[in-house]
Design a protein around this motif. Structure first.
Motif, PDB file in Angstrom:
ATOM      1  N   ALA A 122       0.895  -1.378   0.022  1.00  0.00           N
ATOM      2  CA  ALA A 122       0.126   0.041  -0.166  1.00  0.00           C
ATOM      3  C   ALA A 122       0.780   1.251   0.005  1.00  0.00           C
ATOM      4  O   ALA A 122       0.587   2.391   0.656  1.00  0.00           O
ATOM      5  CB  ALA A 122      -1.010   0.025   1.225  1.00  0.00           C
ATOM      6  N   THR A 123       1.885   1.242  -0.619  1.00  0.00           N
ATOM      7  CA  THR A 123       2.807   2.478  -0.720  1.00  0.00           C
ATOM      8  C   THR A 123       2.315   3.367  -1.382  1.00  0.00           C
ATOM      9  O   THR A 123       2.421   4.668  -0.850  1.00  0.00           O
ATOM     10  CB  THR A 123       4.110   2.043  -1.138  1.00  0.00           C
ATOM     11  N   PRO A 124       1.539   3.486  -2.585  1.00  0.00           N
ATOM     12  CA  PRO A 124       0.859   4.549  -3.230  1.00  0.00           C
ATOM     13  C   PRO A 124      -0.160   5.218  -2.085  1.00  0.00           C
ATOM     14  O   PRO A 124      -0.028   6.355  -2.126  1.00  0.00           O
ATOM     15  CB  PRO A 124       0.185   3.880  -4.533  1.00  0.00           C
ATOM     16  N   LEU A 125      -0.898   4.415  -1.440  1.00  0.00           N
ATOM     17  CA  LEU A 125      -1.679   5.113  -0.444  1.00  0.00           C
ATOM     18  C   LEU A 125      -0.898   5.942   0.646  1.00  0.00           C
ATOM     19  O   LEU A 125      -1.092   6.710   1.196  1.00  0.00           O
ATOM     20  CB  LEU A 125      -2.506   3.917   0.270  1.00  0.00           C
ATOM     21  N   ALA A 126      -0.022   5.283   1.099  1.00  0.00           N
ATOM     22  CA  ALA A 126       1.195   5.659   2.242  1.00  0.00           C
ATOM     23  C   ALA A 126       1.563   7.049   1.688  1.00  0.00           C
ATOM     24  O   ALA A 126       1.628   8.039   2.438  1.00  0.00           O
ATOM     25  CB  ALA A 126       2.265   5.060   2.617  1.00  0.00           C
ATOM     26  N   MET A 127       1.802   7.346   0.398  1.00  0.00           N
ATOM     27  CA  MET A 127       2.472   8.558  -0.298  1.00  0.00           C
ATOM     28  C   MET A 127       1.172   9.514  -0.333  1.00  0.00           C
ATOM     29  O   MET A 127       1.220  10.720  -0.012  1.00  0.00           O
ATOM     30  CB  MET A 127       2.856   8.343  -1.505  1.00  0.00           C
ATOM     31  N   GLN A 128      -0.004   9.300  -0.408  1.00  0.00           N
ATOM     32  CA  GLN A 128      -1.172   9.991  -0.592  1.00  0.00           C
ATOM     33  C   GLN A 128      -1.554  10.372   0.789  1.00  0.00           C
ATOM     34  O   GLN A 128      -1.941  11.357   1.038  1.00  0.00           O
ATOM     35  CB  GLN A 128      -2.405   9.198  -1.221  1.00  0.00           C
ATOM     36  N   VAL A 129      -1.413   9.558   1.682  1.00  0.00           N
ATOM     37  CA  VAL A 129      -1.560  10.000   3.202  1.00  0.00           C
ATOM     38  C   VAL A 129      -0.482  11.049   3.511  1.00  0.00           C
ATOM     39  O   VAL A 129      -0.903  12.136   3.974  1.00  0.00           O
ATOM     40  CB  VAL A 129      -1.314   8.963   4.303  1.00  0.00           C
ATOM     41  N   LEU A 130       0.748  11.076   3.309  1.00  0.00           N
ATOM     42  CA  LEU A 130       1.637  11.784   3.585  1.00  0.00           C
ATOM     43  C   LEU A 130       1.223  13.492   2.616  1.00  0.00           C
ATOM     44  O   LEU A 130       1.657  14.640   3.219  1.00  0.00           O
ATOM     45  CB  LEU A 130       3.180  11.507   3.116  1.00  0.00           C
ATOM     46  N   LEU A 131       0.858  13.140   1.485  1.00  0.00           N
ATOM     47  CA  LEU A 131       0.482  14.609   0.780  1.00  0.00           C
ATOM     48  C   LEU A 131      -0.876  15.185   1.312  1.00  0.00           C
ATOM     49  O   LEU A 131      -0.600  16.352   1.394  1.00  0.00           O
ATOM     50  CB  LEU A 131       0.164  14.062  -0.815  1.00  0.00           C
ATOM     51  N   ARG A 132      -1.612  14.322   1.885  1.00  0.00           N
ATOM     52  CA  ARG A 132      -2.756  15.146   2.489  1.00  0.00           C
ATOM     53  C   ARG A 132      -2.454  15.666   3.707  1.00  0.00           C
ATOM     54  O   ARG A 132      -3.182  16.635   4.392  1.00  0.00           O
ATOM     55  CB  ARG A 132      -3.829  14.046   2.563  1.00  0.00           C
ATOM     56  N   ALA A 133      -1.501  14.889   4.529  1.00  0.00           N
ATOM     57  CA  ALA A 133      -1.392  15.513   5.927  1.00  0.00           C
ATOM     58  C   ALA A 133      -0.345  16.793   5.999  1.00  0.00           C
ATOM     59  O   ALA A 133       0.212  16.912   5.199  1.00  0.00           O
ATOM     60  CB  ALA A 133      -0.572  14.300   6.541  1.00  0.00           C
ATOM     61  N   GLY A 134      -0.786  17.592   6.997  1.00  0.00           N
ATOM     62  CA  GLY A 134      -0.019  18.714   7.364  1.00  0.00           C
ATOM     63  C   GLY A 134       0.932  18.741   8.520  1.00  0.00           C
ATOM     64  O   GLY A 134       1.721  19.495   8.932  1.00  0.00           O
ATOM     65  N   SER A 135       0.752  17.347   9.198  1.00  0.00           N
ATOM     66  CA  SER A 135       1.628  17.118  10.116  1.00  0.00           C
ATOM     67  C   SER A 135       1.687  15.413  10.690  1.00  0.00           C
ATOM     68  O   SER A 135       0.673  14.992  10.270  1.00  0.00           O
ATOM     69  CB  SER A 135       1.287  18.102  11.397  1.00  0.00           C
ATOM     70  N   ALA A 136       2.358  15.412  11.304  1.00  0.00           N
ATOM     71  CA  ALA A 136       2.281  13.815  11.961  1.00  0.00           C
ATOM     72  C   ALA A 136       1.378  13.577  12.771  1.00  0.00           C
ATOM     73  O   ALA A 136       0.571  12.734  12.861  1.00  0.00           O
ATOM     74  CB  ALA A 136       3.746  13.593  12.726  1.00  0.00           C
ATOM     75  N   SER A 137       0.795  14.584  13.452  1.00  0.00           N
ATOM     76  CA  SER A 137      -0.685  14.482  14.352  1.00  0.00           C
ATOM     77  C   SER A 137      -1.780  14.275  13.448  1.00  0.00           C
ATOM     78  O   SER A 137      -2.649  13.441  13.916  1.00  0.00           O
ATOM     79  CB  SER A 137      -0.728  15.743  14.940  1.00  0.00           C
ATOM     80  N   ASP A 138      -1.719  14.852  12.361  1.00  0.00           N
ATOM     81  CA  ASP A 138      -2.717  14.477  11.492  1.00  0.00           C
ATOM     82  C   ASP A 138      -3.267  12.921  11.129  1.00  0.00           C
ATOM     83  O   ASP A 138      -3.955  12.290  11.058  1.00  0.00           O
ATOM     84  CB  ASP A 138      -2.722  15.191  10.097  1.00  0.00           C
ATOM     85  N   ILE A 139      -1.927  12.106  11.077  1.00  0.00           N
ATOM     86  CA  ILE A 139      -1.852  10.804  10.740  1.00  0.00           C
ATOM     87  C   ILE A 139      -2.125  10.135  12.466  1.00  0.00           C
ATOM     88  O   ILE A 139      -3.054   9.053  12.297  1.00  0.00           O
ATOM     89  CB  ILE A 139      -0.442  10.272  10.227  1.00  0.00           C
TER      90      ILE A 139
END
Length: 354
Positions: free
Chosen positions: A190-207
């Motif tokens: 699920a690395t494409p999804l992981a990259m999308q999560v990083l692109l959407r997040a503004g901080s580690a706290s968002d994750i």
């Protein structure tokens, strides 16, 4: 650094292909590079290797060749001599310089590396410094922290890290690293999804707080990996002198994590963990030793695609691994002292999950 920045300046208004390694450090550096290229007015697109692939896999290079790129940026993927990655496409390679054994770089590529400089900076930190003139660096600092912790650990000897980790929030950073690692190891890759999560997040706290789409799927990946590690770590071992062998079938990339467990349990042994179910007609394996040892010297038969594995704690010492056809892997084991094994022992069977 000056030449690398000039390369990025030259990408203004052009389609650029960005290829990061699918680990956390690579994904974080990929997001930083995408942000910088977008701010320059480029048209960047990211591409990630699939299951069992790396940058130099012919099938992956063939897919890259279908993209109309006018520039290529390669991040944290290791280096190899030979011909250009994409013929006629200007290439920038950014890597930390100590992760993979390199026998050269693509001809005419620009290379930004920390090879030979201490402390060796990881790729996302190097990318953060590289791209800082083209972005507003403060809001993206957490990505460099994320990649540094994933690659080198929370105690990495980087002068800035203690304060930056406090700003990024230590608990949130460690949770994000754990979830993103699981995305790479899950059978679904699920690395494409992981990259999308990083692109959407503004901080580690968002994750940490699941404030962006996709985090729940990453938690499912982590649960799968945890269950597979627990299952596969119960595999009965085989012994040959000071070497211990575990063989199992799993579609998840858990063999490096099982090797960590067994090397802690048997610190005086070289631990060999082989997964016959990760890829069809291949045996993927990890060798790990807590004592200093030339593990690469044990891998001189067949065609091992050897590379260093970075562990969940950020360490990478005394670890190597690869992927071989079953017959070649059996020859490798015989050379290590494991006698009497047959094709039945490396069959892909009982694969879980699914």
């Amino acid at each position: 650094m000056t030449e690398a920045r000039a390369f990025l300046e030259g990408c203004r208004g052009r389609p650029v292909l960005v290829v990061p390694h699918p680990d956390v450090d690579g994904l974080a550096s990929g997001v930083l590079m995408l942000r910088a290229l977008q701010s320059l007015g480029s048209r960047p697109t990211a591409r990630l290797p699939g299951k069992g692939e790396d940058l130099h896999t012919p099938s992956f290079l063939e897919r890259l060749g279908t993209f109309p790129a006018e520039a290529l940026v390669v991040l944290n993927t290791g280096s190899r001599g030979g011909g250009p990655l994409l013929k006629g496409v200007p290439t920038l390679v950014v890597e930390r310089g100590d992760r993979f054994a390199s026998d050269g770089y693509p001809p005419e590529a620009r290379v930004l590396t920390t090879r030979g400089h201490e402390p060796v900076a990881n790729t996302s930190l190097l990318t953060y410094v590289l791209t800082s003139p083209f972005i507003v660096p403060g809001p993206l600092e957490w990505l460099a922290v994320l990649g540094t912790v994933a690659a080198l650990g929370v105690d990495a000897p980087m002068p800035y890290l203690k304060d930056a980790l406090r700003r990024a929030k230590r608990t949130a950073t460690l949770e994000a690293v754990s979830l993103l690692n699981a995305a790479c190891r899950s059978h679904r890759v699920a690395t494409p999804l992981a990259m999308q999560v990083l692109l959407r997040a503004g901080s580690a706290s968002d994750i940490l707080e699941s404030r962006v789409l996709g985090v729940d799927a990453l938690r499912d990946c982590r649960l799968e990996v945890q269950r597979e590690v627990a299952r596969c770590a119960k595999t009965p071992p085989r012994f040959a002198g000071n070497r211990v062998l575990l063989m199992f079938s799993s579609e998840a990339q858990v063999h490096p994590l099982v090797a960590v467990r067994w090397s802690q349990r048997m610190p005086d042994h070289v631990v060999i963990v082989a997964n016959t179910g990760y890829q069809p007609d291949r045996v993927d394996f990890t060798l790990r030793s807590r004592a200093p040892m030339d593990l690469g010297g044990l891998m001189r038969s067949g065609e091992p695609a050897s590379q260093e594995e970075v562990c969940e704690d950020g360490s990478s010492r005394h670890v190597t691994g690869g992927s071989l056809p079953p017959a070649d892997f059996l020859r490798l084991l015989e050379g290590m002292g494991f006698r009497g094994l047959s094709g039945l022992d490396v069959e892909r069977r009982g694969v879980a999950p699914g």
